[in-house]
Design a protein around this motif. Structure first.
Motif, short mmCIF file in Angstrom:
data_model
loop_
_atom_site.label_atom_id
_atom_site.label_comp_id
_atom_site.label_asym_id
_atom_site.label_seq_id
_atom_site.Cartn_x
_atom_site.Cartn_y
_atom_site.Cartn_z
N ARG A 236 0.83 -1.20 0.00
CA ARG A 236 0.00 0.00 0.00
C ARG A 236 0.87 1.26 0.00
O ARG A 236 0.61 2.22 -0.73
N ILE A 237 1.91 1.28 0.85
CA ILE A 237 2.80 2.45 0.89
C ILE A 237 3.53 2.60 -0.44
O ILE A 237 3.73 3.71 -0.94
N HIS A 238 3.92 1.48 -1.02
CA HIS A 238 4.61 1.53 -2.31
C HIS A 238 3.69 2.12 -3.38
O HIS A 238 4.11 2.93 -4.22
N GLY A 239 2.42 1.74 -3.35
CA GLY A 239 1.48 2.31 -4.31
C GLY A 239 1.29 3.80 -4.13
O GLY A 239 1.20 4.55 -5.12
N GLU A 240 1.23 4.27 -2.88
CA GLU A 240 1.10 5.70 -2.64
C GLU A 240 2.33 6.45 -3.13
O GLU A 240 2.23 7.55 -3.69
N LYS B 126 2.21 6.95 -6.80
CA LYS B 126 1.30 8.04 -7.17
C LYS B 126 1.91 9.41 -6.91
O LYS B 126 1.47 10.40 -7.47
N LEU B 127 2.90 9.44 -6.04
CA LEU B 127 3.60 10.70 -5.76
C LEU B 127 4.81 10.90 -6.67
O LEU B 127 5.55 11.87 -6.51
N GLY B 128 5.02 9.97 -7.59
CA GLY B 128 6.13 10.09 -8.51
C GLY B 128 7.46 9.63 -7.95
O GLY B 128 8.51 9.98 -8.48
#
Length: 291
Positions: free
Chosen positions: A76-80, A83-85
């Motif tokens: 989940r943190i990796h996905g966020e 999304k932040l580039g």
């Protein structure tokens, strides 16, 4: 055979080494050998390129995200982060997350916020009149948006009067689940039975612990500083009218830091028109709006 040659060479280079060996145990020599072996492989396994190092600010961000979101895992943190580039591998995210000894749990602040809509608080305060007679104000507020639900004023607070005020404030359909109050003697058996009949769970604070009802205590301080400390009260009717005017101002106009500079009853942002100033409470406060 090889070890004998090593010790023979050491003896030729330093004949006094035998004196040192006389006070050294064999286990010490083995310990030295293992330390040398570790140093050798540390040198041999040194970084010669490969993956780029993770920037300190990214590591700090991963740590903060894992602390703020205890229910999130590395995916989940990796996905966020994607999304932040932020281009980083999931294994690196797992490496820099905070390690927990126990299963993840939400914080108390999150728990209270999720239950705030079902919590109300009440407290009483004293206001002297021009003739030095004491009037008692009853405050009932909701924790969800810090809004004032009810104001009651009387010169003789009784358990029956307080019970009636709670009924008028909460009604029989929108009653909160919990009601926080102190252990004032005015809350008698009639009041407690009324709460049970409505379906409200009574939650009195511990003795001499006003901090357990901090929202109501803080609101009473605001009422004093922003309203009753600036007027002279003549009668019970005047005080009730004054408090109702303040409740209207507090709920619909006054901004709060805890609500991200918004009012309990959310105010829309006006961007067009002329700014109009309207006095409230005789000019103690003002409301600004565009028309």
């Amino acid at each position: 055979m090889l070890d004998r040659l090593i010790f023979a060479g050491l003896y030729r280079l330093a004949p006094k080494v035998l004196g040192a060996l006389a006070i050294v145990k064999p286990e010490t020599v083995i310990k030295w050998h293992r330390a040398g072996f570790r140093s050798y492989w540390r040198w041999k396994s040194r970084r010669r390129g490969g993956r780029p190092t993770v920037a300190p600010e990214i590591r700090k961000l991963i740590r903060e995200m894992s602390i703020a979101n205890p229910l999130w895992g590395a995916p989940r943190i990796h996905g966020e982060l994607l999304k932040l580039g932020v281009e980083i591998g999931q294994t690196s995210v797992a490496k820099y997350m905070v390690r927990r000894r126990h299963p993840p749990s939400q914080g108390w602040r999150t728990f209270i916020r999720n239950h705030a809509d079902g919590i109300a608080a009440m407290d009483m305060f004293v206001v002297p009149t021009i003739s030095f007679r004491l009037l008692y104000g009853l405050l009932i507020m909701g924790h969800g948006r810090r809004h004032i639900l009810w104001f009651g004023v009387t010169a003789h607070p009784t358990a029956e009067w307080i019970a009636n005020q709670v009924t008028e404030a909460c009604g029989w359909e929108q009653a909160p689940c919990y009601l926080i109050r102190d252990r004032d003697g005015a809350y008698g058996e009639v009041f407690i039975r009324r709460l049970r009949s409505i379906g409200i769970r009574d939650r009195p604070t511990s003795p001499r612990s006003p901090w357990q009802n901090a929202y109501a205590e803080r609101l009473i301080g605001s009422i004093r500083r922003e309203c009753v400390d600036h007027v002279i009260v003549f009668s019970e009717r005047q005080l009730r009218h004054l408090l109702l005017c303040y409740m209207k101002y507090y709920n619909g106009t006054r901004t709060h830091l805890s609500l991200e500079k918004n009012a309990p009853i959310s105010r829309a942002v006006d961007r067009a028109g002329h700014i109009l100033c309207r006095p409230i409470l005789g000019g103690l406060h003002h409301r600004y709006a565009r028309i």
